[in-house]
Scaffold this motif. Sequence first.
Motif, PDB file in Angstrom:
ATOM      1  N   ASN A  22      73.811  54.792  49.014  1.00  4.82           N
ATOM      2  CA  ASN A  22      74.221  54.354  50.345  1.00  4.82           C
ATOM      3  C   ASN A  22      75.223  53.212  50.293  1.00  4.82           C
ATOM      4  O   ASN A  22      76.210  53.201  51.007  1.00  4.82           O
ATOM      5  CB  ASN A  22      73.000  53.945  51.168  1.00  4.82           C
ATOM      6  CG  ASN A  22      73.358  53.677  52.613  1.00  4.82           C
ATOM      7  OD1 ASN A  22      74.191  54.355  53.179  1.00  4.82           O
ATOM      8  ND2 ASN A  22      72.715  52.692  53.199  1.00  4.82           N
ATOM      9  N   TYR A  23      74.989  52.235  49.440  1.00  2.00           N
ATOM     10  CA  TYR A  23      75.843  51.061  49.409  1.00  2.00           C
ATOM     11  C   TYR A  23      76.863  51.070  48.276  1.00  2.00           C
ATOM     12  O   TYR A  23      77.821  50.331  48.311  1.00  2.00           O
ATOM     13  CB  TYR A  23      74.992  49.790  49.318  1.00  2.00           C
ATOM     14  CG  TYR A  23      74.219  49.563  50.587  1.00  2.00           C
ATOM     15  CD1 TYR A  23      74.858  49.107  51.722  1.00  2.00           C
ATOM     16  CD2 TYR A  23      72.869  49.858  50.667  1.00  2.00           C
ATOM     17  CE1 TYR A  23      74.171  48.920  52.904  1.00  2.00           C
ATOM     18  CE2 TYR A  23      72.164  49.682  51.843  1.00  2.00           C
ATOM     19  CZ  TYR A  23      72.825  49.203  52.951  1.00  2.00           C
ATOM     20  OH  TYR A  23      72.139  49.028  54.119  1.00  2.00           O
ATOM     21  N   GLY A  24      76.681  51.899  47.289  1.00  6.73           N
ATOM     22  CA  GLY A  24      77.583  51.907  46.149  1.00  6.73           C
ATOM     23  C   GLY A  24      78.749  52.860  46.280  1.00  6.73           C
ATOM     24  O   GLY A  24      79.731  52.750  45.560  1.00  6.73           O
ATOM     25  N   CYS A  25      78.698  53.785  47.190  1.00  3.89           N
ATOM     26  CA  CYS A  25      79.742  54.800  47.295  1.00  3.89           C
ATOM     27  C   CYS A  25      80.629  54.617  48.508  1.00  3.89           C
ATOM     28  O   CYS A  25      81.333  55.536  48.894  1.00  3.89           O
ATOM     29  CB  CYS A  25      79.101  56.192  47.335  1.00  3.89           C
ATOM     30  SG  CYS A  25      78.224  56.596  45.826  1.00  3.89           S
ATOM     31  N   LYS A  26      80.619  53.476  49.104  1.00  6.19           N
ATOM     32  CA  LYS A  26      81.469  53.228  50.261  1.00  6.19           C
ATOM     33  C   LYS A  26      82.887  52.964  49.786  1.00  6.19           C
ATOM     34  O   LYS A  26      83.118  52.313  48.801  1.00  6.19           O
ATOM     35  CB  LYS A  26      80.955  52.046  51.059  1.00  6.19           C
ATOM     36  CG  LYS A  26      79.576  52.303  51.597  1.00  6.19           C
ATOM     37  CD  LYS A  26      79.397  51.673  52.910  1.00  6.19           C
ATOM     38  CE  LYS A  26      77.972  51.900  53.342  1.00  6.19           C
ATOM     39  NZ  LYS A  26      77.789  52.550  54.519  1.00  6.19           N
ATOM     40  N   SER A  27      83.833  53.467  50.530  1.00  5.35           N
ATOM     41  CA  SER A  27      85.242  53.292  50.197  1.00  5.35           C
ATOM     42  C   SER A  27      85.723  51.942  50.702  1.00  5.35           C
ATOM     43  O   SER A  27      85.390  51.518  51.796  1.00  5.35           O
ATOM     44  CB  SER A  27      86.051  54.406  50.836  1.00  5.35           C
ATOM     45  OG  SER A  27      87.419  54.175  50.649  1.00  5.35           O
ATOM     46  N   ASN A  28      86.531  51.265  49.893  1.00  6.86           N
ATOM     47  CA  ASN A  28      87.115  49.992  50.302  1.00  6.86           C
ATOM     48  C   ASN A  28      88.514  50.173  50.869  1.00  6.86           C
ATOM     49  O   ASN A  28      89.186  49.209  51.182  1.00  6.86           O
ATOM     50  CB  ASN A  28      87.172  49.028  49.112  1.00  6.86           C
ATOM     51  CG  ASN A  28      85.803  48.563  48.711  1.00  6.86           C
ATOM     52  OD1 ASN A  28      84.892  48.530  49.521  1.00  6.86           O
ATOM     53  ND2 ASN A  28      85.639  48.211  47.453  1.00  6.86           N
ATOM     54  N   SER A  29      88.966  51.397  50.969  1.00 10.73           N
ATOM     55  CA  SER A  29      90.318  51.623  51.446  1.00 10.73           C
ATOM     56  C   SER A  29      90.390  51.464  52.963  1.00 10.73           C
ATOM     57  O   SER A  29      89.426  51.657  53.675  1.00 10.73           O
ATOM     58  CB  SER A  29      90.801  53.017  51.054  1.00 10.73           C
ATOM     59  OG  SER A  29      90.002  53.994  51.677  1.00 10.73           O
ATOM     60  N   VAL A  30      91.555  51.102  53.410  1.00  4.98           N
ATOM     61  CA  VAL A  30      91.802  50.922  54.832  1.00  4.98           C
ATOM     62  C   VAL A  30      92.199  52.268  55.419  1.00  4.98           C
ATOM     63  O   VAL A  30      93.029  52.969  54.870  1.00  4.98           O
ATOM     64  CB  VAL A  30      92.929  49.888  55.041  1.00  4.98           C
ATOM     65  CG1 VAL A  30      93.238  49.719  56.511  1.00  4.98           C
ATOM     66  CG2 VAL A  30      92.557  48.558  54.413  1.00  4.98           C
ATOM     67  N   THR A  31      91.609  52.632  56.536  1.00  6.38           N
ATOM     68  CA  THR A  31      91.948  53.881  57.205  1.00  6.38           C
ATOM     69  C   THR A  31      93.154  53.641  58.106  1.00  6.38           C
ATOM     70  O   THR A  31      93.111  52.776  58.971  1.00  6.38           O
ATOM     71  CB  THR A  31      90.762  54.378  58.051  1.00  6.38           C
ATOM     72  OG1 THR A  31      89.630  54.502  57.209  1.00  6.38           O
ATOM     73  CG2 THR A  31      91.069  55.702  58.696  1.00  6.38           C
ATOM     74  N   PRO A  32      94.237  54.401  57.888  1.00  7.41           N
ATOM     75  CA  PRO A  32      95.415  54.207  58.736  1.00  7.41           C
ATOM     76  C   PRO A  32      95.128  54.543  60.197  1.00  7.41           C
ATOM     77  O   PRO A  32      94.585  55.594  60.504  1.00  7.41           O
ATOM     78  CB  PRO A  32      96.434  55.188  58.158  1.00  7.41           C
ATOM     79  CG  PRO A  32      95.986  55.463  56.777  1.00  7.41           C
ATOM     80  CD  PRO A  32      94.486  55.364  56.824  1.00  7.41           C
ATOM     81  N   SER A  33      95.465  53.624  61.077  1.00  6.70           N
ATOM     82  CA  SER A  33      95.347  53.847  62.512  1.00  6.70           C
ATOM     83  C   SER A  33      96.277  52.875  63.218  1.00  6.70           C
ATOM     84  O   SER A  33      96.657  51.848  62.669  1.00  6.70           O
ATOM     85  CB  SER A  33      93.912  53.658  62.999  1.00  6.70           C
ATOM     86  OG  SER A  33      93.581  52.291  63.026  1.00  6.70           O
ATOM     87  N   VAL A  34      96.641  53.212  64.429  1.00  3.71           N
ATOM     88  CA  VAL A  34      97.535  52.350  65.202  1.00  3.71           C
ATOM     89  C   VAL A  34      96.880  50.995  65.452  1.00  3.71           C
ATOM     90  O   VAL A  34      97.526  49.949  65.350  1.00  3.71           O
ATOM     91  CB  VAL A  34      97.927  53.037  66.524  1.00  3.71           C
ATOM     92  CG1 VAL A  34      98.755  52.112  67.396  1.00  3.71           C
ATOM     93  CG2 VAL A  34      98.683  54.326  66.242  1.00  3.71           C
ATOM     94  N   ASP A  35      95.587  50.984  65.752  1.00  2.00           N
ATOM     95  CA  ASP A  35      94.882  49.722  66.011  1.00  2.00           C
ATOM     96  C   ASP A  35      94.836  48.849  64.762  1.00  2.00           C
ATOM     97  O   ASP A  35      95.057  47.636  64.833  1.00  2.00           O
ATOM     98  CB  ASP A  35      93.463  49.992  66.515  1.00  2.00           C
ATOM     99  CG  ASP A  35      93.451  50.608  67.910  1.00  2.00           C
ATOM    100  OD1 ASP A  35      94.432  50.410  68.657  1.00  2.00           O
ATOM    101  OD2 ASP A  35      92.468  51.295  68.235  1.00  2.00           O
ATOM    102  N   ALA A  36      94.530  49.465  63.622  1.00  2.00           N
ATOM    103  CA  ALA A  36      94.479  48.708  62.374  1.00  2.00           C
ATOM    104  C   ALA A  36      95.860  48.179  62.009  1.00  2.00           C
ATOM    105  O   ALA A  36      96.001  47.047  61.543  1.00  2.00           O
ATOM    106  CB  ALA A  36      93.925  49.574  61.245  1.00  2.00           C
ATOM    107  N   CYS A  37      96.868  48.991  62.244  1.00  2.00           N
ATOM    108  CA  CYS A  37      98.246  48.587  61.957  1.00  2.00           C
ATOM    109  C   CYS A  37      98.625  47.369  62.805  1.00  2.00           C
ATOM    110  O   CYS A  37      99.181  46.398  62.286  1.00  2.00           O
ATOM    111  CB  CYS A  37      99.176  49.759  62.229  1.00  2.00           C
ATOM    112  SG  CYS A  37     100.889  49.474  61.747  1.00  2.00           S
ATOM    113  N   ALA A  38      98.305  47.401  64.080  1.00  2.00           N
ATOM    114  CA  ALA A  38      98.618  46.275  64.969  1.00  2.00           C
ATOM    115  C   ALA A  38      97.851  45.021  64.569  1.00  2.00           C
ATOM    116  O   ALA A  38      98.417  43.917  64.555  1.00  2.00           O
ATOM    117  CB  ALA A  38      98.308  46.646  66.410  1.00  2.00           C
TER     118      ALA A  38
END
Length: 95
Positions: A22-38
């Motif tokens: 549950n806690y070891g396989c989480k991705s640290n990558s950022v998901t591209p989105s307009v909100d995240a970009c802003a």
Amino acid sequence: MKTQFKFPKLTLLLATTAFILNYGCKSNSVTPSVDACAANAELVSKAATTFSNSPTKANCEAYLASVNTYLDSCPGLTTAQRADYKAQIAATKCQ
């Protein structure tokens, strides 16, 4: 006589495995989105202001890291564009 509750070894193994998965396989990558970009554009702006007010190596590195995060979060860039910009950032040396 006092009895103690004992976990079976299998239950403990299953609980530990579930926790790790549950806690070891989480991705640290950022998901591209307009909100995240802003949101990340604001962080780049703040980091740029901090660096321009105090041009230290640490502030330069923080600025470049924020630009990298911004590039990862914006969905409007192609993979080739993102790679080109990241290569340019990687070539920048903070002093």
